[in-house]
Motif scaffolding. Structure first.
Motif, short mmCIF file in Angstrom:
data_model
loop_
_atom_site.label_atom_id
_atom_site.label_comp_id
_atom_site.label_asym_id
_atom_site.label_seq_id
_atom_site.Cartn_x
_atom_site.Cartn_y
_atom_site.Cartn_z
N THR A 1 -50.76 42.14 -103.28
CA THR A 1 -50.15 40.97 -103.93
C THR A 1 -48.79 41.37 -104.51
O THR A 1 -48.67 42.47 -105.07
N PHE A 2 -47.79 40.49 -104.34
CA PHE A 2 -46.47 40.77 -104.96
C PHE A 2 -46.63 40.97 -106.45
O PHE A 2 -47.45 40.31 -107.09
N ARG B 1 -32.92 42.45 -107.95
CA ARG B 1 -33.48 43.77 -108.18
C ARG B 1 -34.99 43.83 -107.97
O ARG B 1 -35.51 44.84 -107.49
N THR B 2 -35.69 42.74 -108.31
CA THR B 2 -37.15 42.86 -108.35
C THR B 2 -37.90 41.87 -107.47
O THR B 2 -39.11 42.00 -107.32
N ASP B 3 -37.22 40.86 -106.93
CA ASP B 3 -37.98 39.81 -106.27
C ASP B 3 -37.85 39.83 -104.75
O ASP B 3 -38.70 40.35 -104.03
N TRP B 4 -36.76 39.33 -104.23
CA TRP B 4 -36.71 38.93 -102.81
C TRP B 4 -36.85 40.08 -101.83
O TRP B 4 -37.75 40.08 -100.98
N ILE B 5 -35.98 41.06 -101.92
CA ILE B 5 -36.05 42.17 -100.95
C ILE B 5 -37.27 43.04 -101.22
O ILE B 5 -37.97 43.41 -100.25
N PRO B 6 -37.60 43.36 -102.47
CA PRO B 6 -38.85 44.11 -102.68
C PRO B 6 -40.07 43.40 -102.08
O PRO B 6 -40.94 44.04 -101.50
N ARG B 7 -40.12 42.08 -102.18
CA ARG B 7 -41.26 41.34 -101.61
C ARG B 7 -41.22 41.34 -100.08
O ARG B 7 -42.27 41.44 -99.43
N ALA B 8 -40.01 41.23 -99.52
CA ALA B 8 -39.89 41.28 -98.06
C ALA B 8 -40.39 42.64 -97.56
O ALA B 8 -41.15 42.73 -96.58
N ARG B 9 -39.99 43.69 -98.25
CA ARG B 9 -40.45 45.04 -97.88
C ARG B 9 -41.97 45.13 -97.95
O ARG B 9 -42.59 45.72 -97.08
N MET B 10 -42.53 44.54 -98.99
CA MET B 10 -43.98 44.60 -99.16
C MET B 10 -44.71 43.87 -98.03
O MET B 10 -45.73 44.35 -97.51
N ILE B 11 -44.16 42.74 -97.63
CA ILE B 11 -44.77 42.01 -96.49
C ILE B 11 -44.75 42.89 -95.25
O ILE B 11 -45.74 43.02 -94.54
N LEU B 12 -43.59 43.51 -95.00
CA LEU B 12 -43.46 44.30 -93.76
C LEU B 12 -44.36 45.55 -93.80
O LEU B 12 -44.86 45.99 -92.78
N GLN B 13 -44.55 46.09 -95.00
CA GLN B 13 -45.37 47.31 -95.10
C GLN B 13 -46.86 47.02 -95.20
O GLN B 13 -47.66 47.70 -94.60
N PHE B 14 -47.20 46.04 -96.02
CA PHE B 14 -48.63 45.87 -96.37
C PHE B 14 -49.20 44.51 -95.95
O PHE B 14 -50.39 44.27 -96.17
N GLY B 15 -48.36 43.62 -95.41
CA GLY B 15 -48.89 42.29 -95.06
C GLY B 15 -49.49 41.63 -96.29
O GLY B 15 -48.96 41.77 -97.40
N LEU C 1 -40.83 37.24 -88.75
CA LEU C 1 -40.70 36.15 -89.74
C LEU C 1 -42.02 35.44 -89.98
O LEU C 1 -42.22 34.80 -91.01
N ASP C 2 -42.93 35.57 -89.02
CA ASP C 2 -44.27 34.95 -89.19
C ASP C 2 -45.21 35.82 -90.00
O ASP C 2 -46.33 35.40 -90.30
N ARG C 3 -44.80 37.03 -90.31
CA ARG C 3 -45.73 37.92 -91.03
C ARG C 3 -46.05 37.36 -92.42
O ARG C 3 -45.23 36.68 -93.03
N ARG C 4 -47.21 37.69 -92.90
CA ARG C 4 -47.74 37.07 -94.12
C ARG C 4 -47.78 38.04 -95.28
O ARG C 4 -48.03 39.24 -95.09
N GLY C 5 -47.54 37.50 -96.46
CA GLY C 5 -47.72 38.27 -97.69
C GLY C 5 -48.55 37.46 -98.67
O GLY C 5 -48.91 36.32 -98.37
#
Lengths: 181, 181
Positions: free
Chosen positions: A72-73, A54-68, A118-122
């Motif tokens: 911060t997660f 609910r709160t970790d993996w996919i929300p963080r993946a979305r954040m990387i794709l949106q905000f690089g 996949l190389d994008r950074r968060g």
């Protein structure tokens, strides 16, 4: 070996059924006991896995794709499972975990990630800069760390019962606890 | 806690389905790789579990009931899985494990063990005197030690891929190898 997204998805897709086959309707001796104060039972671990969905993996993946790495997660709440578990049976938790995992894998597939994505950074609150590839690999390895933990917590309940066999059983020697993340 | 035969049987009955749900049709990256020289892959581990079903747990239980501690168990061949695995697919091994486990649980139930039977003694080639109760508890804990090992061997394949997450994942720190028995 490096990260292979198809391998990651194959594993993520199987964990709910594996835990279900192992834990559903097992006597509570196996599923509700832990390793002592401030440790988790198999029941808690399934709650933790749901909280991660609910709160970790996919929300963080979305954040990387949106905000690089400009945002911060959110720190992960390592005791978030307490709320997830409240008033529920293990069967309900297993159903919820399967539901959330299936939703999240649907979302992951729909992202149609290309190798360059996949190389994008968060930015992780404790680990600093991480890649989307590392996040997704860690999602799968996180399943394995908790399957590993479930086996250890359950084996602990038979530490006395196995008598002299303890010394032959690696699981009884394991000190590989996960740290807060 | 002590040993509870119904708890033991409940767990023993679930392991084949749990391993099946986790491993069947997974990419070989997960199932055929090991942790380095003289270590086992998930495939080898399923072979080892079959070998235990055929030569270890129930044969030893029978020996205790027939001969007590006047006869020493046959030493278990820790590399016996090599023969079990030869020329077989992982799917075949998972089927065989389920088959042998189901046969053996049928035999265990048919023994109709009474509490006093569980106190009966046998002689282990390395551990000396052991009870039937300890043997049966060790059978269940042995499933858990190998589920623990499967998770660790699989996680090892992603050691690099998870990048900095390694340090948060207990499974990556585990040194709880089983010893020969």
């Amino acid at each position: 070996m490096g990260h292979d997204l198809e391998c990651t998805i194959s594993l993520l897709a199987r964990t709910p059924a594996a835990l279900d086959a192992l834990l559903r309707d097992l006597p509570e001796t196996w599923t509700f006991r832990n390793e002592g104060e401030n440790t988790w039972s198999a029941f808690d671990i399934v709650g933790h896995l749901i909280h991660g969905e609910r709160t970790d993996w996919i929300p963080r993946a979305r954040m990387i794709l949106q905000f690089g790495d400009t945002q911060t997660f959110e720190p992960f709440d390592r005791w978030g499972h307490v709320r997830e578990c409240q008033g529920k049976s293990l069967g309900q938790l297993l159903d919820e975990f399967a539901h959330w995992r299936s939703e999240n894998l649907g979302e992951l597939r729909a992202l149609n990630l290309r190798p360059e994505d996949l190389d994008r950074r968060g930015r992780h609150p404790a680990l600093g800069i991480v890649s989307l590839s590392e996040l997704l690999a860690a999602w799968a390895a996180h399943d394995l760390t908790h399957l590993h933990q479930v086996s250890r917590v359950m084996a602990h309940q038979y530490r006395e019962a196995v008598g002299p066999w303890t010394r032959f059983l690696g699981v009884m020697q394991c000190a590989g606890r996960s740290s807060p993340k």
